[in-house]
Scaffold this motif. Structure first.
Motif, PDB file in Angstrom:
ATOM      1  N   LEU A  67      18.121  30.270  20.699  1.00 19.94           N
ATOM      2  CA  LEU A  67      19.205  29.317  20.457  1.00 19.94           C
ATOM      3  C   LEU A  67      18.694  28.053  19.771  1.00 19.94           C
ATOM      4  O   LEU A  67      19.354  27.505  18.886  1.00 19.94           O
ATOM      5  CB  LEU A  67      19.917  28.975  21.769  1.00 19.94           C
ATOM      6  N   GLN A  68      17.505  27.630  20.159  1.00 19.64           N
ATOM      7  CA  GLN A  68      16.919  26.443  19.541  1.00 19.64           C
ATOM      8  C   GLN A  68      16.554  26.721  18.079  1.00 19.64           C
ATOM      9  O   GLN A  68      16.854  25.918  17.196  1.00 19.64           O
ATOM     10  CB  GLN A  68      15.676  26.012  20.325  1.00 19.64           C
ATOM     11  N   GLU A  69      15.922  27.849  17.816  1.00 22.53           N
ATOM     12  CA  GLU A  69      15.519  28.205  16.455  1.00 22.53           C
ATOM     13  C   GLU A  69      16.729  28.462  15.567  1.00 22.53           C
ATOM     14  O   GLU A  69      16.753  28.077  14.399  1.00 22.53           O
ATOM     15  CB  GLU A  69      14.635  29.456  16.470  1.00 22.53           C
ATOM     16  N   ALA A  70      17.734  29.144  16.095  1.00 25.17           N
ATOM     17  CA  ALA A  70      18.882  29.573  15.294  1.00 25.17           C
ATOM     18  C   ALA A  70      19.682  28.412  14.739  1.00 25.17           C
ATOM     19  O   ALA A  70      20.372  28.579  13.730  1.00 25.17           O
ATOM     20  CB  ALA A  70      19.783  30.479  16.135  1.00 25.17           C
ATOM     21  N   SER A  71      19.580  27.261  15.331  1.00 24.43           N
ATOM     22  CA  SER A  71      20.368  26.127  14.835  1.00 24.43           C
ATOM     23  C   SER A  71      19.996  25.753  13.400  1.00 24.43           C
ATOM     24  O   SER A  71      20.814  25.210  12.667  1.00 24.43           O
ATOM     25  CB  SER A  71      20.205  24.921  15.765  1.00 24.43           C
ATOM     26  N   GLY A  72      18.790  26.087  12.968  1.00 25.58           N
ATOM     27  CA  GLY A  72      18.361  25.774  11.610  1.00 25.58           C
ATOM     28  C   GLY A  72      18.480  26.944  10.637  1.00 25.58           C
ATOM     29  O   GLY A  72      18.121  26.828   9.471  1.00 25.58           O
TER      30      GLY A  72
END
Length: 68
Positions: A8-13
């Motif tokens: 979820l943290q990575e996917a934001s970018g």
């Protein structure tokens, strides 16, 4: 941090294209058979590879060489 939290943290970018690739990879993994929209061509690949190697060996012998 769990894998889901990290995702979820990575996917934001990610771009929309990146997200589509990741989604397809997960869906393919859950399908369990490893096949994609083309189907499983591993058997066809094995046969084609073997036939090609046999043909090349025959051509090498005909040219007076030992097949590698």
């Amino acid at each position: 941090m769990t894998a889901k939290e990290q995702l979820l943290q990575e996917a934001s970018g990610w771009s929309e294209h990146d997200a589509e690739i990741a989604l397809r990879a997960v869906q393919r993994d859950h399908a369990g058979d490893g096949a994609d929209e083309w189907g499983d061509i591993s058997g066809l690949h094995e046969v084609a590879f073997e036939e090609t190697m046999q043909r090349l060996a025959k051509e090498e012998r005909a040219a007076g060489h030992e097949p590698w």
